[in-house]
Design an enzyme around this catalytic site. Structure first.
Site, short mmCIF file in Angstrom:
data_model
loop_
_atom_site.label_atom_id
_atom_site.label_comp_id
_atom_site.label_asym_id
_atom_site.label_seq_id
_atom_site.Cartn_x
_atom_site.Cartn_y
_atom_site.Cartn_z
N TYR A 257 0.84 -1.20 0.00
CA TYR A 257 0.00 0.00 0.00
C TYR A 257 0.88 1.25 0.00
O TYR A 257 1.43 1.65 1.03
CB TYR A 257 -0.92 0.04 1.22
CG TYR A 257 -1.87 -1.14 1.36
CD1 TYR A 257 -2.17 -1.97 0.28
CD2 TYR A 257 -2.47 -1.42 2.58
CE1 TYR A 257 -3.03 -3.05 0.41
CE2 TYR A 257 -3.34 -2.50 2.73
CZ TYR A 257 -3.61 -3.31 1.65
OH TYR A 257 -4.47 -4.37 1.79
N SER B 284 -13.22 -6.08 2.02
CA SER B 284 -14.35 -5.67 1.17
C SER B 284 -15.67 -6.11 1.79
O SER B 284 -16.55 -6.66 1.10
CB SER B 284 -14.21 -6.24 -0.25
OG SER B 284 -15.04 -5.55 -1.15
N PRO B 285 -15.84 -5.89 3.12
CA PRO B 285 -17.05 -6.39 3.79
C PRO B 285 -18.31 -5.63 3.42
O PRO B 285 -19.41 -6.09 3.73
CB PRO B 285 -16.70 -6.19 5.28
CG PRO B 285 -15.78 -5.00 5.28
CD PRO B 285 -14.94 -5.17 4.04
N ALA C 59 -18.87 -4.89 0.24
CA ALA C 59 -19.05 -5.20 -1.19
C ALA C 59 -18.87 -3.96 -2.05
O ALA C 59 -19.67 -3.67 -2.94
CB ALA C 59 -20.41 -5.85 -1.45
N GLN C 60 -17.79 -3.21 -1.75
CA GLN C 60 -17.45 -1.99 -2.51
C GLN C 60 -18.58 -0.97 -2.50
O GLN C 60 -18.80 -0.25 -3.47
CB GLN C 60 -17.06 -2.36 -3.95
CG GLN C 60 -15.80 -3.22 -4.02
CD GLN C 60 -15.47 -3.64 -5.43
OE1 GLN C 60 -16.21 -4.41 -6.04
NE2 GLN C 60 -14.38 -3.12 -5.96
N GLY C 61 -19.28 -0.91 -1.37
CA GLY C 61 -20.35 0.07 -1.21
C GLY C 61 -21.71 -0.40 -1.68
O GLY C 61 -22.72 0.31 -1.51
N GLY D 99 -26.97 0.42 -0.59
CA GLY D 99 -28.21 0.65 -1.30
C GLY D 99 -28.21 1.90 -2.16
O GLY D 99 -29.15 2.12 -2.94
N LYS D 100 -27.15 2.71 -2.07
CA LYS D 100 -27.15 3.97 -2.81
C LYS D 100 -27.09 3.76 -4.32
O LYS D 100 -27.64 4.57 -5.09
CB LYS D 100 -25.98 4.85 -2.36
CG LYS D 100 -24.59 4.26 -2.57
CD LYS D 100 -23.53 5.14 -1.94
CE LYS D 100 -22.14 4.52 -2.07
NZ LYS D 100 -21.10 5.34 -1.37
#
Length: 281
Positions: free
Chosen positions: A22, A168-169, A171-173, A177-178
């Site tokens: 990173y 990634s808990p 799921a990448q946002g 729901g947005k």
């Protein structure tokens, strides 16, 4: 970074995950700088970092550990991990190098990342021969990606008492729901997400039942769908799973810590299990 770290600490988080790759060590340096500026003592934080194996042999683990420690500026490495299964050496040689670091007092625990069930078992066996334990496997896992439950990874982790660290808990946002509410939103975002099937029209339709349940349950707990998704992840399998949600803003950090402020009921855990188990990527 400092403000994000402070909000996380104030919210009850004291474990931070970083890696050699990173920013070529800049993430480690930034984390240490932030912890020092906040005034957190080395004994008050838990830091996990990772060795990058691609194109390298096992001896590199020991050659690069001093750089990891230098970057962390006095904050000890609680957990050192093999970042992927794609190194040039065998699992056994990598684990032996890691075991040497424990015995030299440079790290406390050993973990791996992205290891399948067979490779995880080999790593565990190699460490056991040295009198040490494989404590974790960091893998992609979320309420919208439960592949490790059918691949054998979860079964072996339970059998050998290895903690699953879910990256990634959220799921990448997607769990927020947005993207379901505003289908044009993904097109405005930089990066590759807009090309992924799960963010396309059919993918959003497939995950909609899970998102609807997250939204409904979130209302009952005065929480957000993302917080409910995190809470499910860290509670459904008891102590077997922990999560490392990322945060690039203070708001995201605060939302992440808010997932620790409530506990889903057994009924809600089961409802989310059932609806998400039927979702296919």
């Amino acid at each position: 970074t400092c403000e994000i770290v402070k909000v996380s600490i104030d919210g009850g988080i004291n474990w931070f995950d970083t890696a050699e790759i990173y920013g070529q060590g800049k993430s480690e340096q930034s984390l240490a700088h932030s912890l020092k500026k906040i005034g957190l003592k080395p004994s008050e934080s838990i830091i996990a970092t990772k060795w990058w194996p691609i194109g390298r042999w096992a001896p590199s683990i020991k050659r690069t550990i001093d750089k990891r420690l230098e970057n962390l500026d006095g904050y000890p490495i609680a957990l050192h991990q093999i970042h992927s299964p794609l190194g040039l050496s065998s699992v056994e040689k990598e684990m032996n190098s890691m075991a040497d670091l424990i015995e030299e007092g440079k790290i406390k625990y050993i973990g791996v990342s992205n290891f399948n069930a067979e490779r995880m078992k080999k790593a565990s066996e190699a460490l056991r021969k040295r009198g040490h334990k494989l404590v974790s496997n960091q893998v992609v896992y979320s309420i919208l990606n439960r592949k490790i439950e059918s691949s054998g990874v979860m079964d072996i982790a339970r059998e050998l008492d290895i903690t699953i660290i879910a990256y990634s808990p959220l799921a990448q946002g997607l769990v927020s729901g947005k993207f379901h509410e505003d289908k044009e939103l993904i097109k405005k975002r930089p990066g590759s997400r807009k090309y992924m099937n799960k963010f396309k029209k059919e993918g959003l339709r497939a995950s909609r039942p899970v998102i609807d349940k997250l939204i409904n349950i979130a209302e009952e707990y005065n929480a957000t769908p993302s917080q409910v998704a995190l809470n499910w992840l860290i509670n459904f399998y008891g102590d077997l799973v922990v999560a490392i949600p990322g945060a690039t803003t203070i708001k995201q950090a605060a939302e992440n810590t808010g997932a620790l402020n409530f506990s889903l009921s057994g009924q809600h855990l089961d409802i989310l299990d059932k609806v998400s188990a039927s979702y296919k990527l």
